[in-house]
Design a protein around this motif. Structure first.
Motif, mmCIF file in Angstrom:
data_model
loop_
_atom_site.group_PDB
_atom_site.id
_atom_site.type_symbol
_atom_site.label_atom_id
_atom_site.label_comp_id
_atom_site.label_asym_id
_atom_site.label_seq_id
_atom_site.Cartn_x
_atom_site.Cartn_y
_atom_site.Cartn_z
ATOM 1 N N LEU A 112 40.210 15.684 0.378
ATOM 2 C CA LEU A 112 39.977 14.441 -0.346
ATOM 3 C C LEU A 112 40.180 13.223 0.562
ATOM 4 C CD1 LEU A 112 41.675 15.309 -3.751
ATOM 5 C CD2 LEU A 112 39.222 14.993 -3.330
ATOM 6 N N GLN A 113 41.155 13.301 1.464
ATOM 7 C CA GLN A 113 41.364 12.199 2.412
ATOM 8 C C GLN A 113 40.158 12.037 3.328
ATOM 9 O OE1 GLN A 113 45.081 13.315 4.239
ATOM 10 N NE2 GLN A 113 46.270 12.063 2.824
ATOM 11 N N THR A 114 39.606 13.159 3.747
ATOM 12 C CA THR A 114 38.414 13.113 4.599
ATOM 13 C C THR A 114 37.257 12.454 3.868
ATOM 14 O OG1 THR A 114 39.118 15.121 5.738
ATOM 15 C CG2 THR A 114 36.802 14.537 5.928
ATOM 16 N N VAL A 115 37.048 12.842 2.621
ATOM 17 C CA VAL A 115 35.957 12.254 1.825
ATOM 18 C C VAL A 115 36.225 10.771 1.586
ATOM 19 C CG1 VAL A 115 34.807 12.282 -0.425
ATOM 20 C CG2 VAL A 115 35.335 14.441 0.733
ATOM 21 N N ALA A 116 37.462 10.426 1.216
ATOM 22 C CA ALA A 116 37.791 9.028 0.902
ATOM 23 C C ALA A 116 37.612 8.114 2.112
ATOM 24 C CB ALA A 116 39.226 8.939 0.389
ATOM 25 N N GLY A 117 37.831 8.643 3.314
ATOM 26 C CA GLY A 117 37.738 7.816 4.508
ATOM 27 C C GLY A 117 36.417 7.901 5.247
ATOM 28 N N ALA A 166 30.948 5.346 -4.530
ATOM 29 C CA ALA A 166 31.433 6.006 -5.753
ATOM 30 C C ALA A 166 32.184 7.287 -5.422
ATOM 31 C CB ALA A 166 30.264 6.303 -6.687
ATOM 32 N N LEU A 167 31.683 8.065 -4.477
ATOM 33 C CA LEU A 167 32.348 9.307 -4.100
ATOM 34 C C LEU A 167 33.678 9.017 -3.410
ATOM 35 C CD1 LEU A 167 32.275 12.364 -4.036
ATOM 36 C CD2 LEU A 167 31.008 12.229 -1.885
ATOM 37 N N ARG A 168 33.717 7.988 -2.562
ATOM 38 C CA ARG A 168 34.970 7.637 -1.895
ATOM 39 C C ARG A 168 36.002 7.162 -2.919
ATOM 40 N NH1 ARG A 168 31.626 4.664 1.847
ATOM 41 N NH2 ARG A 168 32.813 2.819 1.291
ATOM 42 N N THR A 169 35.561 6.395 -3.907
ATOM 43 C CA THR A 169 36.464 5.935 -4.962
ATOM 44 C C THR A 169 36.988 7.125 -5.752
ATOM 45 O OG1 THR A 169 35.346 3.814 -5.138
ATOM 46 C CG2 THR A 169 36.633 4.516 -7.053
ATOM 47 N N GLU A 179 47.869 21.005 -0.494
ATOM 48 C CA GLU A 179 47.817 20.210 0.738
ATOM 49 C C GLU A 179 46.416 20.242 1.347
ATOM 50 O OE1 GLU A 179 50.166 20.411 4.893
ATOM 51 O OE2 GLU A 179 51.402 20.562 3.091
ATOM 52 N N LYS A 180 45.786 21.413 1.338
ATOM 53 C CA LYS A 180 44.415 21.529 1.858
ATOM 54 C C LYS A 180 43.444 20.704 1.031
ATOM 55 C CE LYS A 180 44.956 26.053 3.991
ATOM 56 N NZ LYS A 180 44.577 27.461 3.961
ATOM 57 N N ILE A 181 43.623 20.733 -0.278
ATOM 58 C CA ILE A 181 42.780 19.927 -1.158
ATOM 59 C C ILE A 181 42.974 18.447 -0.826
ATOM 60 C CG2 ILE A 181 42.403 19.182 -3.547
ATOM 61 C CD1 ILE A 181 43.161 22.102 -4.355
ATOM 62 N N GLY A 182 44.233 18.047 -0.619
ATOM 63 C CA GLY A 182 44.526 16.660 -0.265
ATOM 64 C C GLY A 182 43.878 16.248 1.044
ATOM 65 N N GLN A 183 43.903 17.132 2.024
ATOM 66 C CA GLN A 183 43.276 16.829 3.314
ATOM 67 C C GLN A 183 41.770 16.631 3.146
ATOM 68 O OE1 GLN A 183 44.537 20.173 5.649
ATOM 69 N NE2 GLN A 183 46.550 19.305 6.070
ATOM 70 N N GLU A 208 40.894 8.377 -6.254
ATOM 71 C CA GLU A 208 41.494 8.615 -7.575
ATOM 72 C C GLU A 208 42.070 10.020 -7.661
ATOM 73 O OE1 GLU A 208 38.231 7.815 -10.184
ATOM 74 O OE2 GLU A 208 38.449 5.638 -10.017
ATOM 75 N N GLN A 209 41.329 10.991 -7.136
ATOM 76 C CA GLN A 209 41.807 12.371 -7.153
ATOM 77 C C GLN A 209 43.057 12.524 -6.288
ATOM 78 O OE1 GLN A 209 40.501 14.715 -9.292
ATOM 79 N NE2 GLN A 209 39.449 12.877 -9.956
ATOM 80 N N LEU A 210 43.100 11.815 -5.163
ATOM 81 C CA LEU A 210 44.291 11.847 -4.300
ATOM 82 C C LEU A 210 45.516 11.325 -5.043
ATOM 83 C CD1 LEU A 210 43.001 10.751 -0.793
ATOM 84 C CD2 LEU A 210 44.327 12.803 -1.312
ATOM 85 N N ALA A 211 45.340 10.260 -5.815
ATOM 86 C CA ALA A 211 46.453 9.710 -6.584
ATOM 87 C C ALA A 211 46.963 10.740 -7.594
ATOM 88 C CB ALA A 211 46.030 8.422 -7.290
ATOM 89 N N GLN A 212 46.041 11.422 -8.276
ATOM 90 C CA GLN A 212 46.454 12.454 -9.230
ATOM 91 C C GLN A 212 47.104 13.621 -8.512
ATOM 92 O OE1 GLN A 212 43.215 13.618 -11.761
ATOM 93 N NE2 GLN A 212 43.195 11.680 -12.846
#
Length: 126
Positions: free
Chosen positions: A61-66, A73-76, A55-59, A80-84
């Protein structure tokens, strides 16, 4: 994650993970099982598949994606990592199921075939 390395093993249809994949997971590594090059399952030490840790990893990745200050490229990559991660989160096993996990691990070590998670979900109407 606490794993030293990540490994990928191609698994043919109707076959369980190879013994070396199980051994790599027992040694503290994250192991991805693939079919036709696509990841279908992950195995690893219990601490690496901890729901709170994921869950922490997901949070993160969400911060980076947004974050508009990050490169596209990093947001993309983060999306992708969030989907996995979402796929992995579905496969994380609750500690209450430890006995079932032990039985499954013994079955895999014995070379018995395993059932794909998608088939289990269909069977349970999930």
């Amino acid at each position: 994650m606490t794993a030293a390395h990540a490994f990928e093993y191609e698994v043919p249809p109707h076959a369980g993970p190879p013994p070396e994949a199980v051994e790599a997971a027992e040694e503290g590594n994250v192991v991805y099982l693939t079919r036709q090059g696509q990841r279908v399952a992950a195995m690893g030490p219990p601490t690496s598949l901890d729901p709170q840790g994921l869950e922490k990893i997901g949070q993160y990745l969400q911060t980076v994606a947004g974050n508009p200050n990050r490169t596209p490229a990093l947001r993309t990559w983060a999306r992708e990592q969030l989907a996995q991660l979402d796929e992995i989160m579905e496969q994380v096993i609750n500690e209450e199921d430890a006995e079932a996990c032990d039985d499954a691990l013994a079955s895999m070590r014995a070379g018995e075939s395993t059932q794909p998670w998608s088939a289990v979900k269909r069977e349970l109407d999930l």
